[in-house]
Design a protein around this motif. Structure first.
Motif, short mmCIF file in Angstrom:
data_model
loop_
_atom_site.label_atom_id
_atom_site.label_comp_id
_atom_site.label_asym_id
_atom_site.label_seq_id
_atom_site.Cartn_x
_atom_site.Cartn_y
_atom_site.Cartn_z
N ALA A 69 -8.04 8.15 -12.20
CA ALA A 69 -6.89 8.44 -10.66
C ALA A 69 -6.71 7.46 -10.01
O ALA A 69 -7.79 6.39 -9.84
N GLN A 70 -5.44 7.14 -10.25
CA GLN A 70 -5.33 6.18 -9.08
C GLN A 70 -4.67 6.55 -7.31
O GLN A 70 -3.97 7.60 -7.21
N VAL A 71 -5.21 5.70 -6.71
CA VAL A 71 -5.37 6.63 -4.86
C VAL A 71 -5.04 5.61 -4.51
O VAL A 71 -4.79 4.23 -4.46
N SER A 72 -3.15 5.97 -3.88
CA SER A 72 -2.81 4.67 -2.60
C SER A 72 -2.98 5.50 -1.57
O SER A 72 -2.80 6.40 -0.92
N GLN A 73 -3.04 4.18 -0.40
CA GLN A 73 -3.71 4.86 0.81
C GLN A 73 -2.66 3.78 1.86
O GLN A 73 -2.96 2.72 1.64
N VAL A 74 -1.92 4.47 2.45
CA VAL A 74 -0.70 3.82 3.48
C VAL A 74 -1.25 3.84 4.88
O VAL A 74 -1.09 4.86 5.71
N ARG A 75 -2.14 2.99 6.04
CA ARG A 75 -2.27 2.98 7.16
C ARG A 75 -1.22 2.21 8.39
O ARG A 75 -1.25 1.32 7.59
N GLN A 76 -0.67 2.91 8.96
CA GLN A 76 0.60 2.03 9.55
C GLN A 76 -0.02 2.45 11.16
O GLN A 76 -0.35 3.42 11.49
N GLU A 77 0.25 1.37 11.75
CA GLU A 77 -0.38 1.52 13.47
C GLU A 77 0.94 0.21 13.91
O GLU A 77 1.00 -0.73 14.07
N GLN A 78 1.47 0.70 14.67
CA GLN A 78 2.12 0.24 15.78
C GLN A 78 1.88 0.26 17.62
O GLN A 78 1.56 1.15 17.98
#
Length: 105
Positions: A35-44
């Motif tokens: 399984a492939q897990v992608s995480q995108v974390r953004q902070e402004q």
């Protein structure tokens, strides 16, 4: 110092066309992979004051307990109970009685 500044504003154009789907035949491959897990974390972060708004949503919970009580029915009964009375009754009973006879000589 004489300087010359030239501003150029190029003209751009784009075209988008929608056509029918084109299906291309090819080989199908099936591959087993973990399984492939992608995480995108953004902070402004923006300089300024922080404002926090808290909304409380009231919840009402209603619990109804319904207990049906059957209708009360009154039943009147008259029951005759015989009364026991002792009553003496004379009875005539025949009975043989043997009386000894006295004989004189």
């Amino acid at each position: 110092n004489n300087r010359t500044i030239t501003h150029m504003h190029p003209t751009t154009s784009s075209t988008k066309e929608i056509g029918q789907a084109v299906y291309v035949n090819g080989t199908t491959q099936e591959i087993d992979q973990p399984a492939q897990v992608s995480q995108v974390r953004q902070e402004q972060l923006i300089m300024g004051t922080t404002q926090e708004q808290v909304y409380e949503i009231p919840q009402v919970q209603v619990e109804e307990i319904i207990q049906e009580v059957p209708e009360v029915v009154v039943r009147q009964m008259i029951q005759e109970v015989p009364q026991v009375v002792q009553e003496y009754v004379d009875q005539i009973i025949e009975q043989e009685v043997h009386i000894p006879m006295i004989m004189t000589q």
